[in-house]
Design a protein around this motif. Structure first.
Motif, PDB file in Angstrom:
ATOM      1  N   THR A   6     -32.630   8.121   2.824  1.00 23.21           N
ATOM      2  CA  THR A   6     -33.546   8.944   2.029  1.00 23.21           C
ATOM      3  C   THR A   6     -35.007   8.690   2.364  1.00 23.21           C
ATOM      4  O   THR A   6     -35.796   9.627   2.480  1.00 23.21           O
ATOM      5  N   PHE A   7     -35.395   7.447   2.524  1.00 24.04           N
ATOM      6  CA  PHE A   7     -36.819   7.133   2.575  1.00 24.04           C
ATOM      7  C   PHE A   7     -37.342   6.659   3.928  1.00 24.04           C
ATOM      8  O   PHE A   7     -38.544   6.585   4.120  1.00 24.04           O
ATOM      9  N   VAL A   8     -36.461   6.295   4.840  1.00 21.05           N
ATOM     10  CA  VAL A   8     -36.951   5.717   6.101  1.00 21.05           C
ATOM     11  C   VAL A   8     -36.683   6.686   7.246  1.00 21.05           C
ATOM     12  O   VAL A   8     -35.583   7.238   7.356  1.00 21.05           O
ATOM     13  N   GLN A   9     -37.705   6.894   8.051  1.00 17.83           N
ATOM     14  CA  GLN A   9     -37.548   7.732   9.238  1.00 17.83           C
ATOM     15  C   GLN A   9     -37.258   6.822  10.429  1.00 17.83           C
ATOM     16  O   GLN A   9     -38.027   5.898  10.693  1.00 17.83           O
ATOM     17  N   PHE A  10     -36.162   7.045  11.104  1.00 17.61           N
ATOM     18  CA  PHE A  10     -35.847   6.220  12.283  1.00 17.61           C
ATOM     19  C   PHE A  10     -34.939   7.005  13.216  1.00 17.61           C
ATOM     20  O   PHE A  10     -34.275   7.976  12.794  1.00 17.61           O
ATOM     21  N   ARG A  11     -34.934   6.580  14.449  1.00 17.48           N
ATOM     22  CA  ARG A  11     -34.060   7.224  15.431  1.00 17.48           C
ATOM     23  C   ARG A  11     -32.609   6.878  15.128  1.00 17.48           C
ATOM     24  O   ARG A  11     -32.326   5.755  14.718  1.00 17.48           O
ATOM     25  N   GLY A  12     -31.737   7.798  15.344  1.00 19.26           N
ATOM     26  CA  GLY A  12     -30.318   7.528  15.117  1.00 19.26           C
ATOM     27  C   GLY A  12     -29.909   7.702  13.674  1.00 19.26           C
ATOM     28  O   GLY A  12     -28.824   7.272  13.266  1.00 19.26           O
ATOM     29  N   LYS A  13     -30.777   8.324  12.883  1.00 17.33           N
ATOM     30  CA  LYS A  13     -30.458   8.518  11.461  1.00 17.33           C
ATOM     31  C   LYS A  13     -29.234   9.432  11.301  1.00 17.33           C
ATOM     32  O   LYS A  13     -28.352   9.160  10.477  1.00 17.33           O
TER      33      LYS A  13
END
Lengths: 364, 227
Positions: free
Chosen positions: B38-45
């Motif tokens: 929900t809150f963290v933007q990261f690659r591979g989400k």
């Protein structure tokens, strides 16, 4: 407060560019929807990082792309009052108020909880949940919460836009007095010129993401008169009115002002009168239906778009009337001219009521 | 309908133990994963989301088989655990793990829906009032995620009660050790004389599920009212 901001931030096609230094305790950010006000607020609060630039508040660098400084929101000591209150629904009024206070370093805690609760008239609500409060109560809690965080700057992001007119003008005195009483400077964001004039001294006007002017709120209102559908809004703080034949009567030196504002119980309050609702006569008209005919002296003229603003000294107050330049030429209106200003009793609109009718003798 | 035998009571106890343990063990992980999504933007989400939801779409037996490959004595993790004397396969722990893996997507989904409903401005308000991110997590996000956590927990608990396919592969069907209600019903159903015994356990299972879902609905309504 001294705020220096030179930043750029792009979101797709939109770019917000700021380059200003502003000083004062009551500063406004004015702009229509999409002008970049909210982005500017988010950048200042540390919620959004600009692409480049520098922000310095009272000598403290909040952001500097050159020096790789970007203080986190909690390090900036810039509290916010949001448009939609943003009270924590799981906490009661007391714990909402104390949220920022508990997190403020002891050396900065200058605002007393009990005094603030009393000033904001929240002392009877402290143990209540926030979800059932009225809009005005919620906004007072939001204001108190921000003040108790003892910020070095208070950001008020359109705090009145979610409220109806009655509540808006009930909250304004709280916003002003609390900040003044506790010595906290604020940045007031709004698209309302009336709010700007009531709340701020200096205004930064934004349009399409760019700063288009830095002026006083009064000057801004005059500049925008010609473009505005409602003209220039004269704000009148009238006290001690009496009631006669269903109208409110206010005694000005040398005459009286009759207001048909619907509520005969009004004895004092804030009223607005559009510059478009004032008709000027060079000579005393014989008979007119308007209930107010004021003997005035022209003390200033200003142009705005294709309109001419005529500043009038009427008894103890000043009013601004709006005419077209052609009318000014025909009537020979210039500084120092004596004119009669006709105003319909129904042209006044009550913004806020401060009291109820008292039985007092009519104007002497 | 036949009265319950001691073995049936064991199955009920084990079912409750497995469901409670699986739910409680999954809660912190479910909260953490929902928070990440929900809150963290990261690659591979997206990949993480696919992996989390995979057990929902796969047959539980397949999940169980993969767990067997992973946790078995010759499995990647099982061999490591075996070296330190920990054996999971055909134990109650394996049943807990199987239930946790199968029910985990339901938990994450509910918590995530709850988190997505949190007004981001509340988080911003918290930060501008001096709260660091972990502080905001504990004082704003966690309390406001409680309805989602409750909803997710009850769904996961109910799912764990009914877990069969993965459990039978990794934990077996050992009465009094790993035999839960569904496994006991399976055994009764396979026996020519076990029909009424199976029915008794089915009714117990239905009763527990009704109670759990009733609590779930009550708490969901309570949470909705407090919004």
């Amino acid at each position: 407060m001294r705020l220096s901001m030179k930043t750029a931030k792009s979101f797709g096609e939109f770019t917000l560019e700021t380059d200003f230094t502003v000083e004062g305790q009551r500063v406004g950010i004015f702009g229509t929807s999409g002008s970049g006000k909210s982005t500017l607020v988010a950048i200042l609060a540390g919620l959004v990082a600009p692409d480049r630039g520098e922000i310095v508040l009272d000598g403290v660098t909040l952001f500097s792309s050159d020096n790789r400084i970007n203080l986190r929101p909690e390090q900036r000591r810039i509290a916010m009052v949001f448009q939609q209150h943003c009270l924590f629904p799981h906490l009661n009024v007391r714990n909402n108020l104390l949220y920022g206070y508990k997190r403020c370093p002891a050396e900065f805690r200058a605002v007393d909880f009990d005094i603030l609760a009393a000033v904001l008239k929240l002392d009877g609500l402290l143990d209540r949940g926030v979800t059932n409060l009225s809009g005005g109560e919620k906004q007072r809690v939001a204001l108190g919460r921000a003040i108790l965080a003892n910020p070095r700057l208070l950001l008020m992001d359109e705090p009145l836009s979610a409220l109806d007119d009655t509540l808006r003008f009930q909250i304004i005195p709280y916003l002003k007095s609390v900040s003044e009483q506790f010595g906290i400077p604020y940045l007031f964001i709004s698209h309302s010129l009336v709010e700007m004039r009531l709340m701020t001294d200096t205004v930064l006007a934004f349009e399409g993401g760019a700063l288009v002017g830095q002026t006083t709120s009064e000057e801004l209102a005059r500049k925008r008169m010609g473009q505005s559908a409602v003209g220039y809004i004269n704000l009148l703080e009238l006290d001690g009115m009496t009631e006669r034949h269903g109208m409110c009567v206010y005694c000005w030196k040398g005459g009286e002002l009759l207001l048909s504002v619907g509520n005969r119980d009004t004895v004092s309050g804030l009223f607005e009168l559009s510059s478009k609702d004032i008709i000027l006569f060079k000579k005393h008209p014989e008979a007119i239906s308007a209930r107010n005919l004021l003997h005035c002296t022209v003390i200033g003229l200003f142009e705005s778009a294709s309109k001419l603003g005529v500043e009038l000294k009427c008894s103890e107050g000043t009013l601004v009337a709006e005419i077209v330049p052609e009318a000014a030429r025909e009537l020979g209106i210039e500084q120092g001219s004596v004119v009669y200003a006709a105003v319909k009793a129904s042209a006044f609109r009550r913004l806020a009521t401060n009291g109820v009718t008292r039985a007092e003798p009519p104007c002497q | 309908m036949t009265p319950l035998t001691p073995a049936d009571y064991d199955a009920i106890r084990l079912s409750l133990q497995v469901s409670i343990a699986a739910t409680l063990l999954s809660l912190p992980f479910g909260f953490a994963v929902a928070y990440l999504i929900t809150f963290v933007q990261f690659r591979g989400k997206v990949l993480l989301e696919v992996l989390i939801n995979l057990p929902l779409t796969m047959p539980p037996v397949v999940v169980g088989y993969f767990l067997l490959l992973l946790l078995g004595r010759h499995g990647w993790l099982g061999s490591l655990l075996d070296e330190v004397g920990i054996r999971l396969i055909f134990t109650l722990k394996a049943a807990v793990i199987a239930s946790a893996v199968v029910g985990f997507p339901l938990l994450v989904r509910s918590v995530r829906i709850g988190m997505e409903g949190i007004d981001p401005q509340l988080i911003n308000a918290s930060r501008t009032l001096g709260a660091r991110w972990p502080d905001t997590l504990m004082t704003v996000i966690l309390p406001l995620s409680i309805p989602g956590l409750v909803a997710g927990s009850s769904l996961m608990f109910a799912r764990s009660l009914g877990e069969f396919g993965a459990t039978i592969i990794v934990a077996g069907n050992i009465p009094g050790v790993t035999q839960t209600i569904p496994l006991a019903i399976y055994e009764y159903a396979a026996s020519p004389t076990g029909e009424s015994m199976a029915l008794s356990l089915c009714l117990v299972s239905v009763a527990i599920s009704v109670i759990v879902l009733f609590l779930h609905e009550t708490m969901a309504k309570k949470a909705a009212r407090s919004d």
